[in-house]
Write an enzyme that holds these catalytic residues in place. Structure first.
Site, PDB file in Angstrom:
ATOM      1  N   GLU A   1     -57.353  41.764  19.945  1.00  0.00           N
ATOM      2  CA  GLU A   1     -58.645  42.351  20.430  1.00  0.00           C
ATOM      3  C   GLU A   1     -59.596  41.551  20.740  1.00  0.00           C
ATOM      4  O   GLU A   1     -59.768  40.159  20.452  1.00  0.00           O
ATOM      5  CB  GLU A   1     -58.986  43.276  19.182  1.00  0.00           C
ATOM      6  CG  GLU A   1     -58.505  44.457  18.953  1.00  0.00           C
ATOM      7  CD  GLU A   1     -58.895  45.430  17.914  1.00  0.00           C
ATOM      8  OE1 GLU A   1     -59.694  44.976  16.960  1.00  0.00           O
ATOM      9  OE2 GLU A   1     -58.341  46.767  17.756  1.00  0.00           O
TER      10      GLU A   1
ATOM     11  N   HIS B   1     -70.337  50.345  20.342  1.00  0.00           N
ATOM     12  CA  HIS B   1     -68.782  50.011  21.000  1.00  0.00           C
ATOM     13  C   HIS B   1     -68.715  50.336  22.499  1.00  0.00           C
ATOM     14  O   HIS B   1     -69.545  51.283  22.894  1.00  0.00           O
ATOM     15  CB  HIS B   1     -67.732  51.246  20.552  1.00  0.00           C
ATOM     16  CG  HIS B   1     -66.217  50.793  20.567  1.00  0.00           C
ATOM     17  ND1 HIS B   1     -65.728  50.935  21.797  1.00  0.00           N
ATOM     18  CD2 HIS B   1     -65.414  50.160  19.696  1.00  0.00           C
ATOM     19  CE1 HIS B   1     -64.488  50.449  21.947  1.00  0.00           C
ATOM     20  NE2 HIS B   1     -64.286  50.117  20.482  1.00  0.00           N
TER      21      HIS B   1
ATOM     22  N   ARG C   1     -67.968  42.643  21.373  1.00  0.00           N
ATOM     23  CA  ARG C   1     -68.386  43.977  21.953  1.00  0.00           C
ATOM     24  C   ARG C   1     -69.801  43.849  22.008  1.00  0.00           C
ATOM     25  O   ARG C   1     -70.305  44.572  23.150  1.00  0.00           O
ATOM     26  CB  ARG C   1     -68.216  44.967  21.162  1.00  0.00           C
ATOM     27  CG  ARG C   1     -67.680  44.903  19.718  1.00  0.00           C
ATOM     28  CD  ARG C   1     -67.371  46.100  19.235  1.00  0.00           C
ATOM     29  NE  ARG C   1     -65.755  46.255  19.073  1.00  0.00           N
ATOM     30  CZ  ARG C   1     -65.305  46.921  17.984  1.00  0.00           C
ATOM     31  NH1 ARG C   1     -65.872  47.590  17.078  1.00  0.00           N
ATOM     32  NH2 ARG C   1     -64.063  46.831  18.186  1.00  0.00           N
TER      33      ARG C   1
ATOM     34  N   HIS D   1     -71.674  52.471  16.913  1.00  0.00           N
ATOM     35  CA  HIS D   1     -70.096  52.418  16.331  1.00  0.00           C
ATOM     36  C   HIS D   1     -70.302  51.960  14.801  1.00  0.00           C
ATOM     37  O   HIS D   1     -69.491  52.312  14.160  1.00  0.00           O
ATOM     38  CB  HIS D   1     -69.420  51.631  17.137  1.00  0.00           C
ATOM     39  CG  HIS D   1     -68.038  51.459  16.810  1.00  0.00           C
ATOM     40  ND1 HIS D   1     -67.127  52.836  16.692  1.00  0.00           N
ATOM     41  CD2 HIS D   1     -67.179  50.332  16.334  1.00  0.00           C
ATOM     42  CE1 HIS D   1     -65.977  51.935  16.297  1.00  0.00           C
ATOM     43  NE2 HIS D   1     -66.218  50.919  16.007  1.00  0.00           N
TER      44      HIS D   1
ATOM     45  N   ARG E   1     -70.204  42.336  13.908  1.00  0.00           N
ATOM     46  CA  ARG E   1     -68.740  42.412  13.305  1.00  0.00           C
ATOM     47  C   ARG E   1     -67.702  42.124  14.419  1.00  0.00           C
ATOM     48  O   ARG E   1     -67.653  42.772  15.614  1.00  0.00           O
ATOM     49  CB  ARG E   1     -68.584  43.769  12.773  1.00  0.00           C
ATOM     50  CG  ARG E   1     -67.260  44.073  12.112  1.00  0.00           C
ATOM     51  CD  ARG E   1     -67.302  45.482  11.820  1.00  0.00           C
ATOM     52  NE  ARG E   1     -67.079  46.321  12.739  1.00  0.00           N
ATOM     53  CZ  ARG E   1     -66.116  47.108  13.318  1.00  0.00           C
ATOM     54  NH1 ARG E   1     -64.806  46.900  12.810  1.00  0.00           N
ATOM     55  NH2 ARG E   1     -66.140  47.881  14.189  1.00  0.00           N
TER      56      ARG E   1
HETATM   57  P1  FAD Z   1     -65.822  56.038   5.641  1.00  0.00           P
HETATM   58  O1  FAD Z   1     -64.455  55.912   6.051  1.00  0.00           O
HETATM   59  O2  FAD Z   1     -66.563  56.488   6.752  1.00  0.00           O
HETATM   60  O3  FAD Z   1     -65.714  56.979   4.342  1.00  0.00           O
HETATM   61  C1  FAD Z   1     -67.260  57.478   3.910  1.00  0.00           C
HETATM   62  C2  FAD Z   1     -67.032  58.470   2.985  1.00  0.00           C
HETATM   63  O4  FAD Z   1     -68.306  58.879   2.528  1.00  0.00           O
HETATM   64  C3  FAD Z   1     -66.597  59.726   3.724  1.00  0.00           C
HETATM   65  O5  FAD Z   1     -65.758  60.450   2.883  1.00  0.00           O
HETATM   66  C4  FAD Z   1     -67.884  60.753   3.745  1.00  0.00           C
HETATM   67  O6  FAD Z   1     -67.640  61.989   3.727  1.00  0.00           O
HETATM   68  C5  FAD Z   1     -68.348  60.328   2.326  1.00  0.00           C
HETATM   69  N1  FAD Z   1     -69.897  60.543   2.062  1.00  0.00           N
HETATM   70  C6  FAD Z   1     -70.892  60.024   2.918  1.00  0.00           C
HETATM   71  N2  FAD Z   1     -71.953  60.300   2.597  1.00  0.00           N
HETATM   72  C7  FAD Z   1     -71.780  61.029   1.427  1.00  0.00           C
HETATM   73  C8  FAD Z   1     -72.604  61.658   0.207  1.00  0.00           C
HETATM   74  N3  FAD Z   1     -73.864  61.668   0.093  1.00  0.00           N
HETATM   75  N4  FAD Z   1     -71.890  62.401  -0.652  1.00  0.00           N
HETATM   76  C9  FAD Z   1     -70.436  62.504  -0.639  1.00  0.00           C
HETATM   77  N5  FAD Z   1     -69.801  61.805   0.009  1.00  0.00           N
HETATM   78  C10 FAD Z   1     -70.366  61.110   1.167  1.00  0.00           C
HETATM   79  N6  FAD Z   1     -62.497  49.459  11.734  1.00  0.00           N
HETATM   80  C11 FAD Z   1     -61.531  48.593  11.858  1.00  0.00           C
HETATM   81  O7  FAD Z   1     -61.439  47.523  11.002  1.00  0.00           O
HETATM   82  N7  FAD Z   1     -60.577  48.824  12.946  1.00  0.00           N
HETATM   83  C12 FAD Z   1     -60.657  49.791  13.686  1.00  0.00           C
HETATM   84  O8  FAD Z   1     -59.422  49.934  14.378  1.00  0.00           O
HETATM   85  C13 FAD Z   1     -61.704  50.673  13.686  1.00  0.00           C
HETATM   86  N8  FAD Z   1     -61.564  51.498  14.432  1.00  0.00           N
HETATM   87  C14 FAD Z   1     -62.556  52.638  14.350  1.00  0.00           C
HETATM   88  C15 FAD Z   1     -62.740  53.820  15.323  1.00  0.00           C
HETATM   89  C16 FAD Z   1     -63.811  54.672  15.024  1.00  0.00           C
HETATM   90  C17 FAD Z   1     -63.503  55.972  15.914  1.00  0.00           C
HETATM   91  C18 FAD Z   1     -64.712  54.441  14.153  1.00  0.00           C
HETATM   92  C19 FAD Z   1     -65.772  55.528  13.905  1.00  0.00           C
HETATM   93  C20 FAD Z   1     -64.746  53.510  13.507  1.00  0.00           C
HETATM   94  C21 FAD Z   1     -63.542  52.407  13.395  1.00  0.00           C
HETATM   95  N9  FAD Z   1     -63.546  51.266  12.592  1.00  0.00           N
HETATM   96  C22 FAD Z   1     -62.454  50.221  12.810  1.00  0.00           C
HETATM   97  C23 FAD Z   1     -64.778  51.227  11.584  1.00  0.00           C
HETATM   98  C24 FAD Z   1     -64.100  51.530  10.415  1.00  0.00           C
HETATM   99  O9  FAD Z   1     -63.199  52.627  10.568  1.00  0.00           O
HETATM  100  C25 FAD Z   1     -65.150  51.942   9.161  1.00  0.00           C
HETATM  101  O10 FAD Z   1     -66.250  50.863   9.373  1.00  0.00           O
HETATM  102  C26 FAD Z   1     -64.308  52.114   7.810  1.00  0.00           C
HETATM  103  O11 FAD Z   1     -63.295  52.696   7.944  1.00  0.00           O
HETATM  104  C27 FAD Z   1     -65.530  52.542   6.855  1.00  0.00           C
HETATM  105  O12 FAD Z   1     -64.763  52.913   5.915  1.00  0.00           O
HETATM  106  P2  FAD Z   1     -65.605  53.281   4.692  1.00  0.00           P
HETATM  107  O13 FAD Z   1     -64.592  53.619   3.369  1.00  0.00           O
HETATM  108  O14 FAD Z   1     -66.838  52.370   4.294  1.00  0.00           O
HETATM  109  O15 FAD Z   1     -66.383  54.847   5.076  1.00  0.00           O
HETATM  110  C1  SIN Z   2     -61.077  49.764  18.380  1.00  0.00           C
HETATM  111  O1  SIN Z   2     -60.088  50.196  18.317  1.00  0.00           O
HETATM  112  O2  SIN Z   2     -61.886  49.323  19.409  1.00  0.00           O
HETATM  113  C2  SIN Z   2     -62.166  49.702  17.409  1.00  0.00           C
HETATM  114  C3  SIN Z   2     -61.971  48.453  16.551  1.00  0.00           C
HETATM  115  C4  SIN Z   2     -62.835  48.405  15.505  1.00  0.00           C
HETATM  116  O3  SIN Z   2     -64.163  49.139  15.560  1.00  0.00           O
HETATM  117  O4  SIN Z   2     -62.835  47.617  14.672  1.00  0.00           O
END
Ligand code: FAD
Ligand code: SIN
Length: 541
Positions: A117, A240, A286, A347, A382
């Site tokens: 990437e 993104h 990015r 993003h 990031r």
């Molecule tokens: P999340 O997975 O967002 O989970 C947050 C949780 O908190 C959810 O369950 C939500 O419902 C809950 N929540 C929020 N507020 C409250 C509240 N007040 N009370 C109760 N529950 C609450 N990163 C990579 O490293 N590789 C990738 O390929 C990649 N691709 C991505 C593609 C997309 C489309 C997106 C949007 C992001 C991507 N990212 C990627 C970024 C990465 O997915 C996220 O940064 C990461 O998954 C965040 O994980 P998390 O556990 O911190 O939060």
């Molecule tokens: C992507 O697949 O382009 C997202 C990867 C990331 O947000 O780290």
């Protein structure tokens, strides 16, 4: 009503569930999630998880790529520990049943196919085709389901942290749980815990256009801010470069790995533009790619640009990117024969709740991990696929630390007052919420987006003065609903982003201000803000 646990986990993404599985080996855990599991950004991650896996790669190279993207603001000791602990955490995910894509001649689940990437000097992205998050979350959700010490409360939204100092409770200041709103019954209850983890993800919904799911309203940052916890680097919002541009395609990302596998960005006339902006062309980090697209769109008045993979073999595209191809086709676009229309969208939130290397915040009993936290890993930008890695590493580290403290210093929570609704009544005017929700997201997109200026930031702050006052009034006049709670949080986070962006008098990484367009190393420092107790607005520490 009050429920007691050793560990309260707010959020069920990769960070929250990694913490829960580790902590459950030592005590009772409650995972609270405001929608149904596994809704959250983790579930939608496409590209994969970055870690040193190939013998040709090294921790030094992964650290150097992370720090290059981070534009001078990464904390080197944090980068070092994350890249070193990464392989063990990823191996653990394979042991939990995650099936990453394998090499053609693979003999075991560890012999994975490594993707490339933008910003990475090596192939180090473990992925499950183009739906890595879905596969990792499947394994985590199944493991949580098998663990009898973990309770999951779905459709419960944490409203506020229970902070002993704020509520005049005995003992030194500490967090001892949270008030939870049952989204369906609209009743508020107390969840008391010795240790509380914020794992609420990012704040992409602050912007009109985002790749994030609806739950990403920045609740954790807002709750921590109200509890007086420092918040850092919120000006660094990652856009993104390539979200599908179609009126009906809400929040659909076209993964960076598509460029990693040869995708080319073009203007509507088919001409390529990235080599004009950066030697690495489509594989530049990015922020560079998103700004280049923004500039092309503004310069020529385009609604979007295109991502062209028509030179790639159809069979390869079908095999490598089934999710992306299926989604594009649903909107009548066949990427094998025509370029994909794309635009940048908010993003990832690089800043967040300040934590140390063990996920601890300055408020005793409160931890943060995943996108909600500012650990120092990402700096001003990031590196792709470092976020799932951060969630795994800090979910685990925070759990280990909370276990150590629960065993020794963190006493059981004291008596906690029930939620006091005061004279609040039920609101019958949903429009009060929707109007402000739209207004905040549009003003953030227009005034505090990919390119900023002093004038736009000042305008944004002026609008937020009025909006915050109105929301504050509604919040205390009406009984809480999930929409009202999210709106209040969204406004708080928008205010913190504006204050952070206004504070930084240079351009660096993801923050670009036309009135101070150069990098100035006098500003090579984190932007740390706290809530001013009088004005209740963010001020620099
Ligand atoms: P999340 O997975 O967002 O989970 C947050 C949780 O908190 C959810 O369950 C939500 O419902 C809950 N929540 C929020 N507020 C409250 C509240 N007040 N009370 C109760 N529950 C609450 N990163 C990579 O490293 N590789 C990738 O390929 C990649 N691709 C991505 C593609 C997309 C489309 C997106 C949007 C992001 C991507 N990212 C990627 C970024 C990465 O997915 C996220 O940064 C990461 O998954 C965040 O994980 P998390 O556990 O911190 O939060
Ligand atoms: C992507 O697949 O382009 C997202 C990867 C990331 O947000 O780290």
């Amino acid at each position: 009503m009050r429920r007691d646990f050793d560990f309260l986990v707010i959020g069920s993404g990769i960070a929250g569930l990694s913490f829960a599985l580790e902590a459950a080996r030592h005590g009772t855990v409650c995972v609270v999630t405001k929608d149904r599991m596994p809704e959250g950004s983790s579930q939608y991650a496409q590209g994969g998880v970055a870690t040193v896996w190939s013998p040709d790669d090294s921790f030094a190279a992964h650290a150097a790529d992370t720090e290059r993207a981070g534009a001078g603001l990464c904390h080197p000791e944090i980068v070092d520990l994350v890249v070193r602990e990464g392989p063990e955490r990823v191996r653990e995910m394979i042991e939990r049943g995650t099936r990453f894509s394998l090499r053609p001649d693979a003999e075991d689940p560890y012999d994975v196919d490594l993707g490339l990437e933008g910003g990475h000097s090596q192939r180090r992205i473990l992925h499950a085709l183009d739906a890595t998050g879905r596969e990792m979350m499947r394994a985590l959700v199944e493991a949580v389901g098998r663990d009898e010490r973990i309770d999951v409360l779905e459709r419960h939204i944490a409203v506020d942290l229970i902070d002993t100092a704020k509520f005049g409770l005995p003992g030194p200041p500490r967090c001892c749980g949270a008030y939870l709103l049952d989204v369906d019954s609209e009743r508020v209850t107390v969840a008391a815990a010795r240790s509380t983890l914020l794992a609420t993800g990012g704040a992409g919904k602050v912007y009109l256009y985002t790749s994030n799911p609806d739950v990403a309203s920045g609740d954790g940052v807002a709750m921590a801010f109200r509890a007086g916890v420092p918040i850092a680097n919120m000006e660094f919002i990652q856009f993104h470069p390539t979200c599908l541009y179609h009126p009906k395609a809400k929040s659909f990302l076209v993964s960076e790995t598509v460029r990693g596998e040869g995708g080319i960005l073009t203007r509507p006339d088919g001409s390529r533009f990235m080599p004009k902006y950066d030697d690495r062309a489509e594989l530049a980090p990015r922020d560079v790619v998103a700004r280049a697209i923004d500039q092309e769109m503004k310069l020529h008045g385009f609604d979007n640009v295109f991502l062209d993979v028509t030179h790639c073999d159809r069979a390869f595209l079908e095999k490598r990117f089934p999710t992306i191809l299926a989604r594009c086709r649903r909107f009548g676009i066949d990427p094998a024969t025509e370029p994909i229309p794309v635009v940048p969208a908010a993003h990832y939130t690089c800043g967040g709740v300040v934590t140390d290397a063990d996920g601890r915040t300055p408020l005793a009993g409160l931890y943060a991990a995943g996108e909600v936290a500012m650990t120092g890993l990402h700096g001003a930008n990031r590196l792709a696929s470092n976020s799932l890695l951060e969630g795994l590493v800090f979910g685990h580290r925070a759990a280990d630390e909370a276990v150590r403290r629960t065993d020794s210093t963190e006493a059981p929570p004291p008596d906690i007052p029930e939620w006091n609704p005061g004279r609040a009544r039920t609101s019958d005017e949903a429009v009060l919420i929707t109007q402000k929700w739209d207004e905040i997201r549009r003003l953030m997109w227009n005034y505090v987006g990919i390119v900023r200026s002093d004038r736009r930031l000042e305008r944004a702050r002026g609008r937020m003065d009025v909006i915050l006052e109105e929301i504050d009034r509604d919040y205390w006049d009406f009984l809480p609903t999930a929409d009202l709670v999210e709106l209040r949080n969204l406004a708080t986070v928008a205010d913190v982003i504006i204050a952070s962006a206004s504070h930084r008098r240079e351009s660096r990484g993801l923050h670009f201000n036309v009135d101070c367009p150069d990098r100035d190393d006098a500003w090579r420092t984190d932007t740390v803000l706290v809530r001013d107790p009088e004005t209740r607005r963010p001020v620099p520490v």
